[in-house]
Enzyme design. Structure first.
Site, short mmCIF file in Angstrom:
data_model
loop_
_atom_site.label_atom_id
_atom_site.label_comp_id
_atom_site.label_asym_id
_atom_site.label_seq_id
_atom_site.Cartn_x
_atom_site.Cartn_y
_atom_site.Cartn_z
N ASP A 75 2.26 -11.41 7.55
CA ASP A 75 2.16 -10.34 5.95
C ASP A 75 3.91 -9.73 6.33
O ASP A 75 4.15 -8.96 5.46
CB ASP A 75 1.09 -9.63 5.31
CG ASP A 75 1.01 -8.71 7.37
OD1 ASP A 75 0.39 -9.37 7.74
OD2 ASP A 75 0.87 -7.19 6.69
N LYS B 282 9.76 2.99 0.13
CA LYS B 282 8.72 2.35 1.18
C LYS B 282 8.21 4.24 1.64
O LYS B 282 9.22 5.29 1.58
CB LYS B 282 9.71 1.97 1.62
CG LYS B 282 8.46 1.05 3.05
CD LYS B 282 9.10 0.75 3.85
CE LYS B 282 8.21 -0.36 4.68
NZ LYS B 282 8.75 -0.79 6.49
N ASP C 237 10.10 -5.48 7.36
CA ASP C 237 8.93 -4.81 8.36
C ASP C 237 9.26 -4.34 9.24
O ASP C 237 8.97 -4.92 10.80
CB ASP C 237 7.95 -4.92 8.00
CG ASP C 237 7.03 -4.89 6.03
OD1 ASP C 237 7.33 -4.43 5.77
OD2 ASP C 237 5.77 -5.20 6.20
N GLY D 209 0.84 -1.63 0.38
CA GLY D 209 0.10 0.33 0.10
C GLY D 209 0.85 1.74 -0.07
O GLY D 209 0.60 2.67 -0.53
#
Ligand code: AMP
Ligand code: MG
Length: 483
Positions: free
Chosen positions: A248, A109, A258, A88
């Site tokens: 995820d 990012k 992440d 996203g």
């Protein structure tokens, strides 16, 4: 060709990704470029820091022949399945083959919206950029498999978070961005053809030895279980808490990925949590092994149609593979903490001693990193004063030390202790101070932390102040995703 792209993910079926160009920002300024990593990737530092390079790291310029895409994935977030997550706020510029022959992703990012942005803006505030740069590079220097930081830029724009906040773009390098959630995305759609493509791509890319095995998809499961098992052992041994170990955020390569509300503990407690959104302490330090096993079980479920055409047979085989996790984890955990404590391999009493030690550290509110650091110095012949001073109660310290002296082999294990017990970790309060300074346009604390943490096992006189635990007023007890 300033970045020697060699893209393969884009050759997978179209439903794996969406072509997506980054959205330009107003005024990109380079904060830092990781020239050592750049060199390993075949990227010239002169170009990387030129106007065109900086425009690239901001998403304002797309160097040919990049084919930017956003990747599709699903995931269990805090135990709840979300069939559509996807990139996203991340855009994959492309892949390169590094100097050692390894394929690496280069991803921006915070480079603008994608089809998976939902209500998000596709952007990143500056704080998370600074945090991910510091912590991912520190993890690498600490020897933990991890995604890397290639570049950080400020955008000259604001993003709306709690209020208007300075924005940034982070350039991440990863062995791949294939997640357990990528497999779940296709499994949820019962798209076995896509799963086979994804599994074959993963095997070729991360576990080539598996390709020759008669039951390759079962062997892939074994390999991912082993990689995640090693990773989690490493995290625990350093007092690292990922904070959002959703499926995820679980890379099948076995890299840490992440960095959101992650943190290294100061004083030890097995139930320590920092993430403001982890209300149930699901991802506390001591819960991480069982959570990783839970994630691996979700991964195994996605592979069932590939493992055997008969479902019961597939389930039996997957269960057998997963059953190896607890013992493998336990063995790795014992080895890691034996090294930290200077215990001989195979010392029978050590599992119980490790348990007692951690209980004592928690009860005495002992700083995790300083404890093992000072214990290493004690093993090297220094007085025990600094170890004792870390305990609330000197009598408890004396008792613990007597037990340790009776069981440890400090002389023969000194090298192992030095290799297992870092001098520096990115402490929360220091990371937070670097973030706050960055928002005030002062990047010096950020650069200093990154420089210091490049060599975390060696005492460095210039950075001795960074070894200290936070003063009570400095302590940071809560961290935020701050996406
Ligand atoms: P994370 O919490 O970073 O693992 O992200 C979970 C999901 O939310 C992923 O699909 C992200 O791409 C998405 N996401 C997070 N922040 C943003 C944002 N600012 N804009 C759009 N999507 C986002
Ligand atoms: Mg994520």
């Amino acid at each position: 060709m300033p970045i020697p792209f060699d893209n393969t993910y884009i050759r997978l079926p179209e439903r794996f990704f969406a072509a997506q160009t980054p959205t330009a920002v107003a005024d990109p300024q380079l904060i830092r470029f990781n020239s050592k990593l750049g060199t390993a990737l075949g990227i010239d530092a002169g170009w990387a820091e030129s106007a065109e390079g900086v425009a690239t790291w901001a998403g304002n310029h797309i160097p040919a022949p990049a084919q930017p895409i956003a990747q599709a994935y699903a995931g269990h977030q805090f135990g709840h399945f979300v069939p559509q997550l996807g990139d996203g706020r991340a855009i994959l510029l492309g892949e390169v083959i590094d100097q050692s022959g390894q394929r690496r992703d280069i991803q921006l990012k915070g480079a603008g919206p994608t089809p998976w942005s939902r209500r998000g803006d596709g952007r990143s505030a500056l704080g998370p950029v600074i945090r991910e740069y510091i912590v991912s590079e520190a993890m690498h220097a600490l020897g933990v498999p991890t995604t890397r930081a290639l570049a950080a830029v400020s955008t000259g724009e604001h993003v709306m978070r709690e209020g208007p906040t300075a924005g940034g773009v982070f350039t991440r390098v990863a062995a791949s961005h294939i997640r357990v959630g990528t497999f779940q995305y296709f499994a949820a759609q019962e798209d076995t053809d896509a799963l086979r493509h994804l599994a074959d791509h993963t095997i070729a890319r991360h576990y080539p030895a598996v390709a020759a095995q008669p039951q390759r998809y079962l062997a892939l499961l074994d390999a991912v279980i082993a990689a995640q098992c090693q990773l989690i052992t490493h995290w625990l041994s350093l007092g690292f808490i990922h904070g959002v170990m959703n499926t995820d955020n679980c890379a099948v390569s076995g890299e840490t990925i992440d960095y959101g509300p992650c943190a290294f503990m100061d004083d030890f407690h097995p139930q320590r949590v920092f993430s403001s959104i982890d209300r149930g302490a699901r991802y506390a330090w001591g819960n991480q092994p069982s959570i990783v096993q839970w994630n691996l079980t979700r991964f195994a479920e996605t592979l069932l149609p590939l493992i055997a055409s008969d479902r019961d047979e597939a389930v039996a085989k997957a269960e057998q593979a997963l059953a190896a996790f607890p013992d493998a984890f336990h063995a790795g955990y014992l080895a890691a903490f034996r090294a930290k404590l200077g215990l001989d391999e195979g010392h029978e009493a050590s599992p119980a001693f490790i348990k007692t030690t951690l209980e004592t550290l928690a009860a005495q509110e002992v700083d995790f990193t300083l404890f093992f650091r000072h214990l290493t110095r004690l093993a090297a012949g220094e007085a025990p004063d600094e170890v004792i001073a870390l305990f609330k109660d000197p009598a408890a310290a004396g008792e613990w030390l007597a037990d340790w002296q009776a069981i440890a082999s400090p002389t023969s294990q000194l090298a192992a202790m030095r290799a297992a017990n870092p001098v520096l970790i990115p402490r929360n309060h220091q990371v937070e101070a670097a973030i706050q300074a960055a928002y005030a346009n002062d990047f010096a604390p950020f650069h200093r932390l990154v420089d210091a943490l490049a060599d975390p096992f060696a005492p460095q006189a210039d950075y001795a102040d960074l070894e200290a635990a936070p003063q009570p007023a400095e302590r940071v007890t809560e961290t935020f995703c701050g996406t």
